[in-house]
Scaffold this active site. Structure first.
Site, short mmCIF file in Angstrom:
data_model
loop_
_atom_site.label_atom_id
_atom_site.label_comp_id
_atom_site.label_asym_id
_atom_site.label_seq_id
_atom_site.Cartn_x
_atom_site.Cartn_y
_atom_site.Cartn_z
N ILE A 239 9.24 5.25 -4.58
CA ILE A 239 10.64 4.97 -4.89
C ILE A 239 11.03 3.57 -4.42
O ILE A 239 11.86 2.89 -5.04
CB ILE A 239 11.56 6.05 -4.29
CG1 ILE A 239 12.98 5.90 -4.84
CG2 ILE A 239 11.54 6.00 -2.76
CD1 ILE A 239 13.89 7.06 -4.47
N GLU A 240 10.40 3.10 -3.33
CA GLU A 240 10.75 1.80 -2.78
C GLU A 240 10.42 0.65 -3.74
O GLU A 240 11.04 -0.41 -3.68
CB GLU A 240 10.04 1.55 -1.45
CG GLU A 240 10.41 2.52 -0.35
CD GLU A 240 9.52 3.76 -0.33
OE1 GLU A 240 9.62 4.54 0.62
OE2 GLU A 240 8.74 3.94 -1.29
N ILE B 180 -6.84 -8.70 -2.06
CA ILE B 180 -8.14 -9.35 -2.30
C ILE B 180 -8.32 -9.63 -3.79
O ILE B 180 -8.80 -10.70 -4.18
CB ILE B 180 -9.28 -8.46 -1.78
CG1 ILE B 180 -9.16 -8.25 -0.27
CG2 ILE B 180 -10.64 -9.08 -2.13
CD1 ILE B 180 -9.30 -9.51 0.54
N HIS C 217 -2.73 -20.29 17.30
CA HIS C 217 -3.59 -19.33 16.60
C HIS C 217 -4.48 -20.07 15.60
O HIS C 217 -4.14 -20.16 14.41
CB HIS C 217 -2.74 -18.27 15.88
CG HIS C 217 -2.12 -17.28 16.80
ND1 HIS C 217 -2.76 -16.11 17.18
CD2 HIS C 217 -0.93 -17.28 17.44
CE1 HIS C 217 -1.98 -15.44 18.01
NE2 HIS C 217 -0.87 -16.12 18.19
N GLU D 172 -7.11 -19.16 14.17
CA GLU D 172 -7.66 -18.29 13.12
C GLU D 172 -6.83 -18.34 11.84
O GLU D 172 -7.35 -18.04 10.75
CB GLU D 172 -7.75 -16.84 13.62
CG GLU D 172 -6.44 -16.11 13.83
CD GLU D 172 -5.83 -16.29 15.21
OE1 GLU D 172 -5.01 -15.44 15.62
OE2 GLU D 172 -6.17 -17.29 15.88
N MET E 249 -4.90 -17.33 26.41
CA MET E 249 -4.78 -18.54 27.22
C MET E 249 -3.90 -18.28 28.44
O MET E 249 -4.21 -18.73 29.55
CB MET E 249 -4.18 -19.68 26.39
CG MET E 249 -3.79 -20.89 27.23
SD MET E 249 -3.24 -22.29 26.25
CE MET E 249 -2.28 -23.21 27.47
N GLN E 250 -2.82 -17.54 28.25
CA GLN E 250 -1.93 -17.25 29.37
C GLN E 250 -2.66 -16.46 30.45
O GLN E 250 -2.49 -16.71 31.64
CB GLN E 250 -0.71 -16.50 28.86
CG GLN E 250 0.14 -17.32 27.90
CD GLN E 250 1.21 -16.51 27.19
OE1 GLN E 250 1.41 -15.34 27.50
NE2 GLN E 250 1.89 -17.12 26.23
N LYS F 67 -13.09 4.96 -23.19
CA LYS F 67 -12.15 6.06 -23.01
C LYS F 67 -10.89 5.58 -22.28
O LYS F 67 -9.76 5.90 -22.68
CB LYS F 67 -12.83 7.19 -22.22
CG LYS F 67 -11.93 8.38 -21.94
CD LYS F 67 -12.71 9.43 -21.15
CE LYS F 67 -11.84 10.63 -20.80
NZ LYS F 67 -12.59 11.63 -19.99
N PRO G 138 -7.11 10.03 -12.99
CA PRO G 138 -6.15 9.37 -12.10
C PRO G 138 -5.67 8.03 -12.65
O PRO G 138 -4.49 7.70 -12.53
CB PRO G 138 -6.93 9.21 -10.79
CG PRO G 138 -7.95 10.30 -10.82
CD PRO G 138 -8.35 10.42 -12.26
N CYS H 228 -3.67 -17.68 22.50
CA CYS H 228 -2.27 -17.32 22.75
C CYS H 228 -2.14 -16.55 24.07
O CYS H 228 -2.24 -17.14 25.13
CB CYS H 228 -1.73 -16.53 21.56
SG CYS H 228 0.08 -16.41 21.53
#
EC number: 6.3.4.2
Length: 543
Positions: free
Chosen positions: A147-148, A19, A515, A517, A384-385, A222, A189, A381
Site C-alpha cells: 500500500i505504501e 543492483i 568514512h 568506504e 578512530m575515537q 510462456k 508468481p 569514525c
C-alpha cells in the site's frame, strides 16, 4: 532528450532491484551514454538517518550531506557518478514538502490530496535536474502490491503519459522459483506480479526474472505471452558469484540491447566492458587470501556495513587477493578475558563506525591488541575515537579518558564540538533539539602532514572525504597524545578538527574520522583500503 527507465519489483522483496538498476546504468554508460540513478523509498521517515541499522542497514552519505538509502552506494560504485540529495526521495520528504507548501498557501485554498498534489511532488522529484542526461533510471522501493508504494506507482504511470512512450520504459523484476519436486521453474508468481502492476495502470516493457538457472525458451515464451511482452524482453537475472558480474551477465542476456531497441537507439556496437572484466579477473583468480577481523556492534545484520564490505573487496581487487572477513561482536571481549585471543590469527583488524556506548570497551581492547601485536589496523569514525581513547588510557597516563557520548567524564577525549569549542564560528550543530540534522555530514576537506604514512598512501596532502558523526576527537589533547606516540597526521584546514591519527612506529596503524568506504569503487579502490589490504598481505606472508 532524457529517457526515463522505471524499475519496480514484485513477488518478494530483496530481489536486487538496486543492483539490477546499477548494472543497467553501467551498461548504458559503457556505451557512452550519460546516466543518473534515483531511488524512491515508500517509508514515512524523512530519511534513514535516525533509523536503526538493524531496521534499515547502512545509511549512505552523499557529498552534499544527504543521508540516503544504501542502494545509492551501489549506484555510485557501479557508475562512478556521485549521487546527491536529489537522487533519493522518501514518502516522508514528499509529504513534508507538500504540507509545507500548504502551510505557505501555495495551493490557494485547494483541498490537498494524494492525487494530484502528492503525485505531482513525486513527479517533480523524478525529473528535477535531469535535462543534460541521456538516461535516468528510477528504482521504486518496496514490492508491487504494498500500500505504501501506490502514490509512487501512480506518479510514474502519469509520467509515462506526460513524457510519452518514447521517453519512458518500465522494467519489472520478479522471481522464478525452482520447485524441486516438480522439476521446473514456476512462472505463476511472475504472472500474478505483472497483473498486479497492470491493475495500477502500468504495463512493463521488460521483465527481469531472478533465477538460479537458465530460463528454457518454452518458459520464456510462456512468460512473454501471459505478461504481454516480447520474448526478447524476458531477461534472465541469473545468480552470479559476485554482484560485479551483473553487468557482464545482463549484457550476455541482452538487457541493454533490448532497452536501446525500445527507445529506437542504435544497439549494434558492443559496450566497453573491459574495466568490469579486469575486476572479475582479479576476483576470480586471486593470488592468496587474507583474513581481516572486523570488530563491530551491528554484526547481526551485515547490510549495516555494506559499503565497508565492498570497499574491503575493492582492496582485495587492487592486491589480487581474496579478502575473508571474520566478523567479531565487540561485546564478547567485555565478557571474557580470553576472547581477545580470537584476533591473534587475523592478518589485519578493522574497527568500523558506530554509535553509543555498547561494545565500546571491546573495541578499545581490539585497538590495543592491534597496537601491541603489530597487526595492521584501520579505524573508521567511531573506530578512530576508540583508538584515541586507548592511547590516552594506556600510553598517555589518562586512565579516565572517555567520550561524553557515554556520559560525564573528567577527561573528554571525544565530545560534541559544542562542548569544547563553544562559540566557535564553525559550529554546525544544535545543542539538544531533534536528532535528525545534528551531525557533521557530507564531504569536507582535510590536509595531511607531509611525510606521514597517510600522505604516502594518498599520494597527496589535500583530500576531501565524507563524514557522518556527531562527536569529534578533542583537539586540546593533541599535544599529550603526540608525546605518547600518536601522530595527528590529518586535520581540517583550520586545524580545529582531527581527521587522521597514526602510529609512525607501527607497521600499519591508521585511524580516520571520516568514512573512506563511501568513495571506493571496484575499478578505482580507495587508497586506504588498497593500503590496508596490502599491509594484511605483508602480514600474511610473514606468518
Amino acid at each position: 532528450m532524457t529517457r526515463f527507465v522505471f524499475i519496480t519489483g514484485g513477488v518478494v522483496s530483496s530481489l536486487g532491484k538496486g543492483i539490477a538498476s546499477a548494472a543497467l546504468a553501467a551498461l548504458l554508460q559503457a556505451r557512452g551514454y550519460r546516466v543518473r540513478l534515483r531511488k524512491l523509498d515508500p517509508y514515512l521517515n524523512v530519511d534513514p538517518g535516525t533509523m536503526s541499522p538493524y531496521q534499515h542497514g547502512e545509511v549512505f552519505v552523499t557529498d552534499d550531506g544527504a543521508e540516503t538509502d544504501l542502494d545509492l552506494g551501489h549506484y555510485e560504485r557501479f557508475t562512478g557518478v556521485h549521487a546527491t540529495r536529489a537522487d533519493n526521495a522518501t514518502t516522508g520528504q514528499i509529504y513534508s514538502d507538500v504540507i509545507a507548501r500548504e502551510r505557505r498557501g501555495d495551493y490557494l485554498g485547494a483541498t490537498v490530496q494524494v492525487i494530484p498534489h502528492i503525485t505531482d511532488a513525486i513527479k517533480e522529484a523524478v525529473v528535477a535536474g535531469t535535462e543534460d542526461l541521456d538516461f535516468v533510471l528510477v528504482e521504486i522501493g518496496g514490492t508491487v502490491g504494498d500500500i505504501e508504494s501506490l502514490p509512487f506507482l501512480e506518479a510514474i504511470r502519469q509520467l509515462r503519459n506526460d513524457l510519452g512512450a518514447g521517453q519512458t520504459m518500465f522494467v519489472h523484476l520478479t522471481l522464478l522459483p525452482w520447485i524441486p519436486s516438480a522439476g521446473e521453474l514456476k512462472t505463476k508468481p511472475t504472472q500474478h506480479s505483472v497483473k498486479e502492476l497492470q491493475n495500477v495502470g502500468i504495463q512493463a516493457q521488460m521483465l527481469l526474472c531472478r533465477s538460479d538457472r537458465p530460463i528454457p525458451d518454452t518458459e520464456r515464451r510462456k512468460i512473454a505471452n501471459f505478461c504481454n511482452v516480447r520474448p526478447e524482453a524476458v531477461i534472465a537475472a541469473l545468480d552470479v558469484d559476485t554482484i560485479y558480474a551483473c553487468p557482464v551477465s545482463y549484457h550476455a542476456e541482452g538487457m541493454d540491447t533490448e532497452v536501446l531497441r525500445h527507445f529506437g537507439l542504435p544497439h549494434d556496437q558492443e559496450p566497453d566492458l573491459s574495466a568490469w572484466n579486469r575486476v572479475l579477473d582479479a576476483m576470480r583468480h586471486p593470488e592468496g587470501e587474507v583474513r581481516i577481523a572486523v570488530v563491530g556492534k551491528y554484526t547481526a545484520l551485515l547490510d549495516a556495513y555494506k559499503s565497508l564490505i565492498e570497499a574491503l573487496q575493492h582492496g582485495g581487487i587492487a592486491n589480487r587477493v581474496r579478502v575473508k572477513l571474520d566478523w567479531v561482536e565487540a561485546e564478547i571481549f567485555e565478557k571474557s578475558e580470553t576472547a581477545i585471543e580470537a584476533l591473534r590469527d587475523a592478518h589485519a583488524i578493522l574497527v568500523p563506525g558506530g554509535f553509543g556506548e555498547r561494545g565500546s570497551e571491546g573495541k578499545i581492547q581490539a585497538v590495543r591488541f592491534a597496537r601491541e601485536h603489530n597487526i595492521p589496523f584501520l579505524g573508521i569514525c567511531f573506530g578512530m575515537q576508540m583508538a584515541v581513547i586507548e592511547c590516552a588510557r594506556n600510553l598517555a597516563g589518562l586512565p579516565d579518558a572517555s567520550s561524553t557520548e557515554f556520559g560525564p567524564t573528567e577527561e573528554p577525549l571525544v565530545g560534541l564540538m559544542t562542548e569544547w569549542a563553544r562559540g566557535n564560528e564553525l559550529l554546525r550543530r544544535r545543542e539538544g533539539g531533534e536528532m535528525g540534522g545534528t551531525m557533521r555530514l557530507g564531504a569536507y576537506a582535510a590536509k595531511l602532514a607531509e611525510g606521514s604514512r597517510v600522505a604516502e598512501i594518498y599520494g597527496k596532502t589535500e583530500i576531501r572525504e565524507r563524514h557522518r558523526h556527531r562527536y569529534e576527537v578533542n583537539v586540546h589533547y593533541r599535544e599529550v597524545l603526540e608525546k605518547a606516540g600518536l601522530q595527528f597526521s590529518g586535520m581540517s584546514p583550520d586545524d580545529i578538527l582531527p581527521e587522521v591519527v597514526e602510529y609512525p612506529n607501527h607497521p600499519w596503524f591508521v585511524a580516520v574520522q571520516y568514512h573512506p568506504e563511501l568513495l571506493s569503487k571496484p575499478f578505482d579502490p580507495h587508497p586506504l583500503f588498497s593500503g590496508f589490504v596490502g599491509a594484511a598481505v605483508k602480514k600474511m606472508r610473514l606468518v
